[in-house]
Design an enzyme around this catalytic site. Structure first.
Site, PDB file in Angstrom:
ATOM      1  N   CYS A 150       0.800  -1.214   0.373  1.00  0.00           N
ATOM      2  CA  CYS A 150      -0.053  -0.317   0.110  1.00  0.00           C
ATOM      3  C   CYS A 150       1.027   1.022   0.208  1.00  0.00           C
ATOM      4  CB  CYS A 150      -0.608   0.181   1.575  1.00  0.00           C
ATOM      5  SG  CYS A 150      -0.343  -0.409   2.737  1.00  0.00           S
ATOM      6  N   THR A 151       0.607   2.936   0.752  1.00  0.00           N
ATOM      7  CA  THR A 151       1.910   3.518   0.446  1.00  0.00           C
ATOM      8  C   THR A 151       3.038   3.482   1.600  1.00  0.00           C
ATOM      9  OG1 THR A 151      -0.356   4.551   0.294  1.00  0.00           O
ATOM     10  CG2 THR A 151       1.799   5.927   0.944  1.00  0.00           C
ATOM     11  N   GLY A 153       3.191  -0.265   2.800  1.00  0.00           N
ATOM     12  CA  GLY A 153       3.491  -1.547   2.977  1.00  0.00           C
ATOM     13  C   GLY A 153       3.370  -2.173   4.376  1.00  0.00           C
ATOM     14  N   LEU A 154       2.060  -0.965   5.469  1.00  0.00           N
ATOM     15  CA  LEU A 154       2.149  -2.196   7.003  1.00  0.00           C
ATOM     16  C   LEU A 154       0.570  -2.476   6.731  1.00  0.00           C
ATOM     17  CD1 LEU A 154       3.116  -2.232   9.293  1.00  0.00           C
ATOM     18  CD2 LEU A 154       3.116   0.279   9.553  1.00  0.00           C
ATOM     19  N   ARG A 156      -2.727  -1.592   5.472  1.00  0.00           N
ATOM     20  CA  ARG A 156      -3.554  -2.563   4.404  1.00  0.00           C
ATOM     21  C   ARG A 156      -2.886  -3.243   4.045  1.00  0.00           C
ATOM     22  NH1 ARG A 156      -4.371   2.758   0.259  1.00  0.00           N
ATOM     23  NH2 ARG A 156      -2.349   3.939   1.658  1.00  0.00           N
TER      24      ARG A 156
END
Length: 326
Positions: A150-151, A153-154, A156
């Site tokens: 995601c933005t 990587g954590l 979502r």
């Protein structure tokens, strides 16, 4: 009219002295993006690897050289782990960070538009599971990885990977969260995501229960105790600028309306003090040990490079309505 695309967000009256937030420019670095490691490690027993969104060259003018993380950097970092990327699942709710054309043509790319802060809806979850199952079915004779971002990587990313491990692989929620946190190098932050995952019931009829028997191979990574601090960030879901639901077929966006096949990595020395430690010591034989989960501060900082293959990935399921164009 589809509410997802045409809904509007209104701030209403503002009785405070604060100025309204500035609109983000197309070349603005995502908020807090610099705070996170570029790439995690492969999650043992799975094909998953998580990373923050890579940024195309136009963003580099606002970054220090050591902060840059482009699609090419992603490729290099995964190769440094002696791994090969076969699929990228992009969960960001924008098209501005990089172009599909920037990726090697040997890597498949799927975009699932996923709104941040709120728990992904059932349509998004279904698409994610379907994409993973189809990829595993088509790649059961190789060991290519599924990269998810995601933005940061954590949040979502962590939610959907853990949701797959819980719902499909039969892993206990706390085990799935712990495994993701350790391999990503950061803990899932959003309390609403964590609480939703913890409410999931493990399916009892799984052929291979990943957190109880042979679904995941035993490893130093899984037996290593780790201290995890899941601090809540905005406990409740924020009001979305766009609401409603989007039908499954509209969620997935790919180049030329097809899944283009494209190919890709991680420097383990970047783990820093304060982050969840990477997997435990290498060189030990844990083949006769049964893994368990427990909590202890100051886990080992050593790394390992062994690959783990879950037997459960040889039994993929996929709905007949899905189309994968080559």
């Amino acid at each position: 009219m589809n509410q997802w695309h045409y809904g509007r967000y209104s701030r209403g009256r503002d009785f405070t002295a604060r100025a309204p937030p500035k609109k983000k420019g197309k070349n603005q670095i995502p908020e807090r993006w610099k705070d996170y490691l570029p790439v995690g490690q492969r999650m043992p027993g799975t094909r998953f690897i998580a990373f923050k969104v890579p940024l195309q060259k136009k963003f580099e003018a606002k970054l220090m050289p050591e902060e840059c993380f482009s699609p090419l950097d992603l490729f290099n970092k995964i190769q440094e782990q002696n791994e090969e990327l076969g699929l990228i699942i992009d969960l960001t709710y924008t098209q501005r960070y990089y172009k599909v054309e920037d990726l090697p043509k040997t890597i498949s790319y799927i975009k699932i538009l996923t709104v941040g802060h709120q728990v992904p809806d059932s349509g998004t979850i279904f698409q994610f599971k379907s994409a993973v199952k189809e990829f595993l079915k088509r790649n059961k004779n190789n060991d290519k990885l599924i990269g998810v971002h995601c933005t940061h990587g954590l949040n979502r990313t962590g939610y959907l990977i853990c949701r797959y491990l819980i719902d499909v692989e039969g892993m206990r929620p706390d085990d799935a969260i712990e495994l993701f946190n350790r391999c990503r190098g950061h803990c899932i932050e959003r309390q609403n995501y964590i609480e939703n995952l913890q409410k999931r019931r493990v399916r009892k009829n799984q052929n291979a229960s990943a957190s109880r028997s042979g679904g995941l191979e035993d490893s130093a990574h899984l037996t290593e105790q780790v201290h995890t601090t899941n601090k809540p960030v905005n406990k409740g879901p924020k009001k979305s600028r766009r609401g409603g639901h989007l039908e499954s077929s509209q969620h997935v966006q790919t180049q030329s309306s097809a899944y283009s096949f494209r190919k890709w990595s991680q420097n383990q020395s970047v783990y820093q003090r304060g982050f969840v430690p990477p997997p435990g010591p290498a060189g030990e034989d844990y083949s006769q040990r049964r893994f368990f989960w427990s909590m202890r501060p100051n886990g080992s900082q050593a790394t390992h490079h062994k690959k783990w293959i879950a037997a459960s990935y040889q039994r993929p399921f996929y709905p007949a309505s899905w189309e994968w164009n080559v």
